[in-house]
Design a protein around this motif. Structure first.
Motif, PDB file in Angstrom:
ATOM      1  N   ASP A 123      -3.507  -5.163  -1.580  1.00  0.00           N
ATOM      2  CA  ASP A 123      -2.890  -4.483  -2.705  1.00  0.00           C
ATOM      3  C   ASP A 123      -1.758  -5.327  -3.282  1.00  0.00           C
ATOM      4  OD1 ASP A 123      -2.070  -2.359  -4.545  1.00  0.00           O
ATOM      5  OD2 ASP A 123      -3.256  -1.070  -3.245  1.00  0.00           O
ATOM      6  N   SER A 180       8.139   0.075  -2.798  1.00  0.00           N
ATOM      7  CA  SER A 180       8.257   0.885  -4.006  1.00  0.00           C
ATOM      8  C   SER A 180       9.689   0.916  -4.545  1.00  0.00           C
ATOM      9  CB  SER A 180       7.798   2.320  -3.716  1.00  0.00           C
ATOM     10  OG  SER A 180       8.074   3.165  -4.811  1.00  0.00           O
ATOM     11  N   ARG A 207       3.086  -1.302  -4.096  1.00  0.00           N
ATOM     12  CA  ARG A 207       2.602  -0.324  -3.125  1.00  0.00           C
ATOM     13  C   ARG A 207       3.405  -0.391  -1.828  1.00  0.00           C
ATOM     14  NH1 ARG A 207      -3.337  -0.190  -0.152  1.00  0.00           N
ATOM     15  NH2 ARG A 207      -2.817   1.440   1.336  1.00  0.00           N
TER      16      ARG A 207
END
Length: 391
Positions: A287, A294, A291
């Motif tokens: 990812d 944050s 993610r």
């Protein structure tokens, strides 16, 4: 029999070209120091271990040790100006009831159980023993001007390894006598021989290499992997963009750069470190930075982005990935970044536990075009190559 283990961990990593001391570099995801220590502690007779290292490195070493559960006490002591002085300090800290003392280089993480047991048996029987490999090449004595002076008989030449083992009384007295006499040996066996004691040689191991140069890390990983399987490479790309604002520090690649503006963001807004994070995460299919770190998480507020890099490295390690290299470009009209690029490389490499030569940082302008060119923002791009072995 009670055995005390001494780990000489005074390496700086200079010959490796690393900002991180070599004993803290990771080998297949585990710090070299821990691998070397675990090899000795696996021997049941070892009742205590003492690590000698520069005072500045003791907090980092204690941090590493605190992350593991050890079956015996493991302590850190301040080293000296020389290896011999460091070992003497560590030997003085070993328990008085120890019958035998093993002295091992922290930079030899691949020593095997059989070699250690051969050293122990011979040292107990004869007073002192070292593992060694017979020389396989012609070795010459050479003058300061580069002229060959003499060719010693090859059959008499051996490459000495560690751990070196000695009866505790012999080693303690030899080191103290050498201190008083001002004698300096090249290793513990030379000090013990100088003090009048015999030292025996037992077979060493070709895998028991000392991590000194960048290629040694490559070779060590091959030994760990057994030279089997094929390599799966992956390439990832990352880009990050932040506006410039007054009242903020300008941090790029972990380096604070004097400037009237800084990058605006939830963390320290290090666009370069963020781009590297995304390149690595993307290559590994993990990812992206948003993610994992944050902006809505209060724990990340003003957090140094080098910490993000260190966490990304741990994620890659857990998934079996190894970082081969990272290439970065920073787009900024001002300030001039050339004076800071080498330090950026070192800090990024340190956070990723790789060598500076595996990181490249470039900087360019956009010749007055777009937000970077108008001095409104700075952006960074990164490309990363990672790999893992497929069996």
């Amino acid at each position: 029999m009670k055995i005390a283990a001494v780990i000489a961990a005074g390496g700086t990593g200079i010959r490796l070209g690393s900002r991180v001391p070599k004993q803290f570099l990771e080998l297949a995801g585990v710090p070299i120091l821990l691998r070397s220590l675990e090899a000795l502690i696996a021997v049941e007779e070892v009742c205590e271990a003492v690590v000698a290292l520069p005072a500045a490195h003791i907090p980092a070493a204690r941090g590493l040790l605190a992350g593991r559960t050890w079956r015996i006490p493991v302590r850190c002591v301040r080293g000296g100006e020389t290896r011999q002085e460091s070992v003497r300090h560590a030997v003085e800290a070993t328990p008085s009831q120890a019958d035998l003392i093993l002295v091992h280089d922290a930079a030899r993480p691949l020593t095997d159980r059989a070699t250690i047991e051969r050293v122990i048996a011979a040292a107990w029987a004869k007073g002192g023993a070292v593992p060694a490999l017979p020389a396989t090449e012609t070795i010459q004595r050479v003058s300061a001007t580069g002229r060959i002076l003499k060719s010693p008989p090859r059959e008499e030449l051996y490459a000495i390894q560690t751990p070196q083992g000695f009866r505790a009384r012999i080693l303690r007295r030899a080191l103290e006598s050498a201190r008083k006499a001002g004698f300096s040996g090249t290793d513990e066996s030379s000090v013990v021989r100088w003090a009048g004691h015999a030292v025996s040689v037992v077979p060493g191991s070709p895998a028991n290499i000392k991590i000194t140069r960048p290629m040694d890390l490559e070779v060590a990983e091959l030994f760990l992997e057994g030279g089997r399987g094929s390599v799966e490479p992956r390439i990832g790309h990352g880009i990050d963009y932040h506006r410039l604002a007054r009242g903020r520090k300008l941090v790029l690649g972990g380096v604070e750069i004097p400037f009237e503006k800084g990058l605006l963001g939830h963390s320290d807004a290090d666009a370069l470190a963020h781009a590297v994070c995304d390149a690595l995460l993307g290559a590994a299919g993990l990812d992206d930075i948003g993610r994992h770190f944050s902006e809505r998480d209060p724990a990340n507020r003003n957090r140094p982005s080098l910490e993000f890099l260190a966490e990304v490295r741990r994620m890659l390690d857990a998934a079996g990935w190894r970082i081969r290299n990272v290439d970065c470009t920073v787009l900024a009209e001002r300030p001039r970044l050339a004076p800071y690029r080498d330090e950026m490389r070192r800090r990024i490499a340190g956070a990723l536990s790789i060598l500076p030569e595996q990181v490249n940082v470039k900087a360019t302008t956009t010749e007055g075009r777009n937000a970077e060119g108008r001095g409104e923002a700075i952006s960074a791009q990164a490309v990363a190559l990672i790999e893992r072995r497929i069996r």
